[in-house]
Design an enzyme around this catalytic site. Structure first.
Site, short mmCIF file in Angstrom:
data_model
loop_
_atom_site.label_atom_id
_atom_site.label_comp_id
_atom_site.label_asym_id
_atom_site.label_seq_id
_atom_site.Cartn_x
_atom_site.Cartn_y
_atom_site.Cartn_z
N ARG A 43 -27.79 -14.15 54.18
CA ARG A 43 -26.76 -14.95 53.43
C ARG A 43 -25.87 -13.79 52.84
O ARG A 43 -24.60 -14.11 52.19
CB ARG A 43 -27.35 -15.90 52.43
N ASP A 135 -36.20 -9.56 45.84
CA ASP A 135 -34.87 -9.99 45.60
C ASP A 135 -34.91 -10.51 44.39
O ASP A 135 -33.50 -11.07 44.07
CB ASP A 135 -34.14 -10.61 46.78
N TYR A 397 -5.34 24.07 41.77
CA TYR A 397 -6.30 23.97 42.49
C TYR A 397 -7.28 24.94 42.35
O TYR A 397 -7.01 26.16 43.03
CB TYR A 397 -5.93 23.45 44.09
N ASN A 417 -8.24 28.68 49.54
CA ASN A 417 -9.48 28.65 49.91
C ASN A 417 -9.88 28.69 51.46
O ASN A 417 -10.97 28.91 51.91
CB ASN A 417 -10.46 28.12 49.06
C1 UD1 Z 1 -37.96 -18.08 48.05
C2 UD1 Z 1 -38.99 -19.49 47.87
C3 UD1 Z 1 -38.51 -20.06 46.91
C4 UD1 Z 1 -38.00 -19.72 45.58
C5 UD1 Z 1 -37.04 -18.40 45.99
C6 UD1 Z 1 -37.19 -17.57 44.54
C7 UD1 Z 1 -40.48 -19.46 50.10
C8 UD1 Z 1 -40.50 -20.08 51.27
N1 UD1 Z 1 -39.47 -19.79 49.22
O1 UD1 Z 1 -37.00 -18.75 48.65
O2 UD1 Z 1 -39.28 -21.58 46.91
O3 UD1 Z 1 -37.39 -20.63 44.70
O4 UD1 Z 1 -37.69 -17.53 46.93
O5 UD1 Z 1 -36.23 -16.76 44.60
O6 UD1 Z 1 -41.14 -18.32 49.67
N2 UD1 Z 1 -39.15 -11.95 52.99
C9 UD1 Z 1 -39.99 -11.17 53.85
N3 UD1 Z 1 -40.25 -11.60 55.07
C10 UD1 Z 1 -39.82 -12.88 55.71
C11 UD1 Z 1 -38.81 -13.41 54.71
C12 UD1 Z 1 -38.61 -13.07 53.62
O7 UD1 Z 1 -40.39 -10.10 53.59
O8 UD1 Z 1 -39.99 -13.10 56.80
C13 UD1 Z 1 -38.81 -11.40 51.70
C14 UD1 Z 1 -37.51 -11.21 51.68
O9 UD1 Z 1 -37.10 -9.74 51.64
C15 UD1 Z 1 -37.15 -11.47 50.29
C16 UD1 Z 1 -38.32 -12.43 49.79
O10 UD1 Z 1 -39.33 -12.32 50.83
O11 UD1 Z 1 -37.09 -10.43 49.13
C17 UD1 Z 1 -37.89 -13.85 49.67
O12 UD1 Z 1 -37.22 -14.34 50.84
P1 UD1 Z 1 -36.00 -15.43 50.68
O13 UD1 Z 1 -35.61 -15.68 52.06
O14 UD1 Z 1 -34.92 -14.59 50.03
O15 UD1 Z 1 -36.50 -16.54 50.37
P2 UD1 Z 1 -35.79 -17.62 49.47
O16 UD1 Z 1 -34.95 -18.56 50.27
O17 UD1 Z 1 -34.98 -17.33 48.29
CA CA Z 2 -34.14 -15.10 47.98
#
Ligand code: UD1
Ligand code: CA
Length: 495
Positions: A43, A135, A397, A417
């Site tokens: 995103r 994140d 300079y 220089n």
């Molecule tokens: C997630 C939660 C949601 C919550 C929100 C809070 C899930 C399914 N949903 O959604 O309920 O309200 O966070 O901020 O968990 N990541 C991995 N591997 C993957 C996918 C993601 O390491 O395969 C990591 C990403 O780098 C990220 C974190 O997990 O730092 C969260 O992933 P993201 O896709 O942002 O989840 P959200 O849709 O925000």
């Molecule tokens: Ca997130």
């Protein structure tokens, strides 16, 4: 000047950080932290992995690594995948030698899958597993500690943070039963209109019983809108096996970054926190809303910062120094009682005690401005050392050089220089006087106490105490202009 210790949240007040170190909680040692940082960040619409986007001078994903380290857990596992090399390098460079182990999630199949990858690195001895998302940069360490301690009261296999929002946006919603117990989480994309109306959301901070987690994580499926393994499905499993202990917390610092807009909003929030933190520690900031101070900068008491200034990277500013309006400093070491006047742009350099720089000076990497040096308007320096008391007050300079003690560099001086192929050095001794509009064609050395006449093009070394005049001698032709005018007038009359 205060040093920022590794693994510390440098924006937390000093007192809070000290007490953390004095009272290590025993349960923390039995707790492993798994931090999920493998996602692509689709995103963001970016070629750069989301967690490497800059937030106030630190990569987004590095923030929560610092918070997790401040907790001093038995083990910290960071799950990496997309952009893993760069991310690992960013963590190592911010926290050199810190006890972080990395687990690889080869394919990004969802947060539940990422957690499973991370669990492989959690030692058998761990009793609880704290799970965080990479994140969510501003999660306070105190909340993590509260959560880690919470489930002792009950036999709940999961304790998690919940928050209530006016606009629940795209967060997962907390679904409760008639008696108010948490029964599951529904992701925004899978939620019915009625579920979307729920304002209680999941900020994504969980503390699991380790044995429960190892069993439950294998039971996750991927039958949902995104076809991913959702970590959030563990909530329903925990609810069925002893219950979920929920800890309500204000959402402000718990927001996650999914889009650039979120990043900007969080940066504003944490920049405000950084500015207030420095004001509490004795820094004057004029028109604070216009001033940007990044997370790694360190300021001493009685520093004054003018409107619109930016203190970036690992800049340090010593006691009693002032940074003028609109000046931008990146990775600059500024001593005590230094006066940086408005609109100076400085990077990768040092400016010693009592120096005065600007307005409108450009101090490029490798510059060392000595004590009490004056560097004035429209002076550009690069890889040049100015020793104590040297002055270059106007239009110059000065690249690849050394300028001796008390040496005065006149207006319009240029260190030539670069010969088109290589860079060469200009060395000026102590007490040298360089007349205005001179060029020093490097490599060239000027001895102590020498004097260079204005307008000279110096190509040969000048011995100490010599006068060098390197320009065409002036010729005056008496009466020449009068004769010229007379001749022109006669010519015009005769026509
Ligand atoms: C997630 C939660 C949601 C919550 C929100 C809070 C899930 C399914 N949903 O959604 O309920 O309200 O966070 O901020 O968990 N990541 C991995 N591997 C993957 C996918 C993601 O390491 O395969 C990591 C990403 O780098 C990220 C974190 O997990 O730092 C969260 O992933 P993201 O896709 O942002 O989840 P959200 O849709 O925000
Ligand atoms: Ca997130």
């Amino acid at each position: 000047m205060k040093k920022v210790p590794n693994g510390d949240d440098s924006t937390a007040p000093e007192s809070a950080r000290q007490s953390e170190i004095r009272n290590p909680k025993s349960e923390i040692r039995n707790t492993a932290v798994v931090l999920l940082a493998a996602g692509k960040g689709t995103r963001m619409i970016s070629a750069r992995p989301k967690l490497l986007h800059d937030l106030a001078g630190r990569p987004l994903g590095v923030w929560i690594v610092g918070t997790a380290l401040a907790l001093r857990p038995g083990r910290l596992v960071v799950v990496v995948g997309h952009g893993r090399e760069e991310f690992e390098a960013a963590v190592r460079s911010r926290f050199p030698g810190a006890p972080v182990s990395f687990a690889l999630q080869r394919e990004q199949l969802g947060t539940g899958h990422a957690l499973r990858c991370g669990l492989a690195r959690v030692p058998r001895s761990a009793r609880r597993v704290l799970v965080l998302y990479g994140d969510t940069p501003l999660v306070p360490v105190g909340l993590l500690r509260t959560l880690a301690a919470r489930p002792r009261r009950r036999a709940a296999p999961l304790a998690m943070v919940v928050s209530t929002l006016d606009d629940p946006a795209v967060y997962g919603r907390i679904v409760r039963d008639a008696s108010g117990r948490v029964v599951r989480i529904v992701e925004h994309r899978d939620a019915s209109p009625a579920e979307r109306a729920i304002r209680e959301v999941n900020p994504g901070i969980y503390s699991f019983d380790a044995a429960f987690l190892r069993r439950a994580v294998r039971r996750l499926g991927r039958r949902n809108a995104q076809g991913e393994f959702y970590l959030t499905d563990l909530v329903a499993l925990a609810a069925a096996e002893g219950g979920v202990c929920d800890v309500a917390a204000p959402f402000d610092d718990l927001a996650g970054v999914n889009m650039r807009e979120d990043l900007a909003a969080l940066e504003e929030r944490c920049t405000d926190r950084i500015r207030r933190g420095w004001m509490l520690r004795g820094v004057t900031i004029r028109a604070p809303a216009t001033v940007r101070i990044e997370a790694e900068a360190v300021l001493a008491p009685d520093v004054e910062i003018g409107p619109g200034a930016q203190i970036l990277g690992r800049t340090r500013v010593g006691r009693g120094s002032s940074i003028g309006a609109g000046s931008i400093l990146r990775d600059v070491d500024v001593g005590m009682n230094v006066e940086i006047l408005p609109y100076v742009v400085a990077e990768g350099s040092t400016i010693a005690d009592g120096a005065r720089v600007g307005p409108f000076a450009r101090v490029r990497p490798g510059t060392e401005v000595g004590r009490d040096v004056h560097l004035g308007n429209f002076v550009e320096t690069k890889k040049t050392v100015l020793l104590e008391g040297a002055k270059a007050n106007h239009l110059a300079y000065l690249g690849d050089g050394v300028i001796g003690r008390r040496t005065n560099v006149g207006a319009g001086t240029i260190f030539c220089n670069y010969d088109g192929r290589a860079k060469h050095r200009t060395v000026l001794g102590d007490d040298v006087f360089v007349g205005s509009d001179s060029q020093l064609v490097a490599p060239v050395t000027v001895g102590d106490g020498a004097y260079i006449a204005s307008g000279s093009t110096v190509t040969d070394d000048v011995p100490p105490d010599a006068l060098a005049v390197a320009r065409a001698r002036q010729v005056n032709k008496p009466g020449y202009m009068r004769r010229l005018r007379d001749r022109t007038r006669r010519g015009a009359g005769g026509a």
